[in-house]
Design a protein around this motif. Structure first.
Motif, short mmCIF file in Angstrom:
data_model
loop_
_atom_site.label_atom_id
_atom_site.label_comp_id
_atom_site.label_asym_id
_atom_site.label_seq_id
_atom_site.Cartn_x
_atom_site.Cartn_y
_atom_site.Cartn_z
N THR A 186 0.84 -1.21 0.00
CA THR A 186 0.00 0.00 0.00
C THR A 186 0.86 1.25 0.00
OG1 THR A 186 -1.70 -1.19 1.24
CG2 THR A 186 -1.86 1.20 1.22
N TYR A 187 0.61 2.16 -0.95
CA TYR A 187 1.37 3.41 -0.97
C TYR A 187 0.47 4.64 -0.79
CZ TYR A 187 -0.05 3.70 -5.90
OH TYR A 187 -0.78 3.76 -7.06
N THR A 188 -0.85 4.45 -0.73
CA THR A 188 -1.78 5.54 -0.42
C THR A 188 -3.10 4.94 0.07
OG1 THR A 188 -2.89 7.54 -1.23
CG2 THR A 188 -2.68 5.72 -2.78
N ASP A 189 -3.84 5.72 0.86
CA ASP A 189 -5.15 5.23 1.32
C ASP A 189 -6.30 5.94 0.60
OD1 ASP A 189 -5.07 7.77 2.37
OD2 ASP A 189 -5.86 7.21 4.33
N GLN A 190 -5.98 6.62 -0.50
CA GLN A 190 -7.01 7.36 -1.24
C GLN A 190 -8.02 6.38 -1.85
OE1 GLN A 190 -4.88 9.59 -4.18
NE2 GLN A 190 -3.57 10.56 -2.68
N ASP A 191 -9.31 6.71 -1.70
CA ASP A 191 -10.30 5.84 -2.32
C ASP A 191 -10.42 6.13 -3.82
OD1 ASP A 191 -12.09 8.00 -2.78
OD2 ASP A 191 -13.09 7.71 -0.87
N LEU A 192 -11.15 5.27 -4.52
CA LEU A 192 -11.23 5.33 -5.98
C LEU A 192 -11.71 6.68 -6.49
CD1 LEU A 192 -11.15 3.83 -8.75
CD2 LEU A 192 -13.48 3.07 -8.29
N THR A 193 -12.82 7.18 -5.93
CA THR A 193 -13.39 8.45 -6.41
C THR A 193 -12.43 9.61 -6.20
OG1 THR A 193 -15.62 7.64 -5.95
CG2 THR A 193 -15.37 10.01 -6.23
N PHE A 194 -11.81 9.68 -5.01
CA PHE A 194 -10.87 10.76 -4.72
C PHE A 194 -9.69 10.71 -5.68
CE2 PHE A 194 -7.16 12.55 -2.60
CZ PHE A 194 -7.63 13.79 -2.22
N VAL A 220 -17.07 13.68 -9.69
CA VAL A 220 -17.27 12.36 -10.30
C VAL A 220 -18.74 11.99 -10.11
CG1 VAL A 220 -16.70 9.90 -10.21
CG2 VAL A 220 -14.89 11.60 -10.01
N ALA A 221 -19.46 11.92 -11.21
CA ALA A 221 -20.90 11.65 -11.15
C ALA A 221 -21.21 10.16 -11.07
CB ALA A 221 -21.59 12.27 -12.36
N ASP A 222 -20.47 9.36 -11.82
CA ASP A 222 -20.71 7.90 -11.87
C ASP A 222 -19.40 7.14 -12.02
OD1 ASP A 222 -23.76 7.69 -12.12
OD2 ASP A 222 -23.24 9.08 -13.75
N VAL A 223 -19.30 6.03 -11.31
CA VAL A 223 -18.23 5.06 -11.55
C VAL A 223 -18.90 3.69 -11.59
CG1 VAL A 223 -16.09 4.00 -10.73
CG2 VAL A 223 -16.49 6.43 -10.33
N GLU A 224 -18.85 3.06 -12.75
CA GLU A 224 -19.48 1.74 -12.90
C GLU A 224 -18.45 0.70 -13.31
OE1 GLU A 224 -22.69 1.80 -15.67
OE2 GLU A 224 -23.75 3.43 -14.63
N LYS A 225 -18.54 -0.47 -12.66
CA LYS A 225 -17.69 -1.59 -13.08
C LYS A 225 -18.47 -2.39 -14.12
CE LYS A 225 -14.98 -1.95 -8.87
NZ LYS A 225 -14.59 -2.74 -7.70
N ARG A 226 -17.87 -2.55 -15.29
CA ARG A 226 -18.53 -3.26 -16.38
C ARG A 226 -17.67 -4.44 -16.84
NH1 ARG A 226 -20.80 1.88 -20.05
NH2 ARG A 226 -22.32 2.63 -18.51
N ASN A 227 -18.26 -5.27 -17.68
CA ASN A 227 -17.55 -6.46 -18.22
C ASN A 227 -16.94 -7.31 -17.10
OD1 ASN A 227 -18.19 -5.18 -20.58
ND2 ASN A 227 -16.12 -5.02 -21.36
N ASP A 228 -17.79 -7.66 -16.13
CA ASP A 228 -17.34 -8.47 -14.98
C ASP A 228 -16.17 -7.85 -14.24
OD1 ASP A 228 -19.27 -10.50 -15.44
OD2 ASP A 228 -17.99 -11.37 -17.01
#
Length: 299
Positions: A186-194, A220-228
């Motif tokens: 781990t080199y940062t604790d920043q979450d995905l959106t940040f 960031v309005a939307d973050v979607e995981k697609r294609n499994d």
């Protein structure tokens, strides 16, 4: 029988004026792009964590906004972020620019560390540059923070990775013993959106001139995981304060927003293993720097 080394673990606040090189130090020490680096002052808006793991233990760095005098609402909030990070820390790293003459603003920054001299390391940065005057900085430190011993006042070039290891070793020397808080990878604790916001904002501010960089924030309005889970679809907005700024950010024939999008996409693809699809647009949030509810979300 070989003696085992006791590991050190410390939370370290990085303190310094705008453009002293705090974010460059953090990225170089972590060997990852944790914090935005830009020639434009006041680009760090949050306390950002970067984690360094070595055989000596773990240093959890908090990169704080550049400390300076200003009565603007945004800058007052940034000052509060910096001041609040000094509570409960194990060590402080004071990064000071050797190419700038210490003045009132530097003295103001140094005063933050008056009661923390026993756990402060000073890194005199940019000593590789012809304009650097490290001796003048050492004199300033001797006068303003006299309890910091000479062995904890070090010279470095964060940009060229010179003297970084010596700074880290000085911090480990004054760090308490303890088991690591984060795992070694781990080199940062920043979450995905940040992280997405910071990458897009970083690419935007380095491509925009004058006052525009400070008038921009990312939503960031939307973050979607697609294609499994193999693809990340992101919809984000570069928000500006005025309608006139919108055209500047979009650029002629949408060239500027495309340039920002392509650069952000490249950097995000280097960070995440998923394929990234980024929909980036520009919108106006009138006078957002004067709105508490927006500032509270961002900072």
């Amino acid at each position: 029988m070989e003696e085992t080394q006791n590991l050190k673990t410390a939370v370290v606040a990085i303190i310094g004026r705008p453009s002293a090189g705090k974010s460059t130090f953090l990225n170089t020490a972590c060997q990852e792009d944790v914090s935005i680096v830009s020639p434009i002052p006041q680009t760090t808006r949050n306390a950002i964590k970067g984690i360094v793991n070595t055989s000596f233990g773990q240093l959890i760095f908090i990169d704080t906004p550049g400390y300076h005098e200003s009565e603007k609402k945004l800058n007052l909030k940034l000052k509060n972020v910096t001041e609040s990070q000094l509570e409960g820390i194990d060590c402080a790293l004071y990064v000071i620019d050797a190419t700038r003459q210490p003045g009132d603003e530097e003295a103001l920054t140094a005063r933050l560390l008056e009661k923390l001299q026993a756990k402060t390391v000073v890194a005199i940065n940019k000593t590789d540059l012809p304009a650097s005057k490290p001796l003048a900085i050492r004199d300033f430190i001797k006068k303003t923070l006299p309890e910091i011993p000479g062995e904890r006042i070090l010279e470095m070039s964060a940009q060229k990775d010179i003297g970084i290891n010596e700074v880290l070793k000085a911090l480990y020397d004054i760090s308490p013993e303890g088991t690591p808080i984060y795992d070694e990878e781990t080199y940062t604790d920043q979450d995905l959106t940040f992280r997405i916001c910071e990458v897009i904002r970083g690419e935007a501010i380095n491509r925009l001139a004058d006052e525009i960089p400070h008038a921009v924030y990312v939503q960031v309005a939307d973050v979607e995981k697609r294609n499994d889970g193999k693809k990340l679809w992101i919809r984000a907005f570069l928000c500006v304060e005025r309608e006139s700024q919108k055209g500047i950010v979009i650029g002629k024939g949408a060239a500027k927003i495309k340039e920002i999008r392509v650069a952000a996409l490249k950097k995000l693809s280097e960070i995440y293993i998923q394929k990234i699809d980024l929909d980036l647009q520009v919108k106006v949030d009138k006078n957002w720097r004067q709105k508490d509810h927006v500032l509270n979300k961002l900072i």
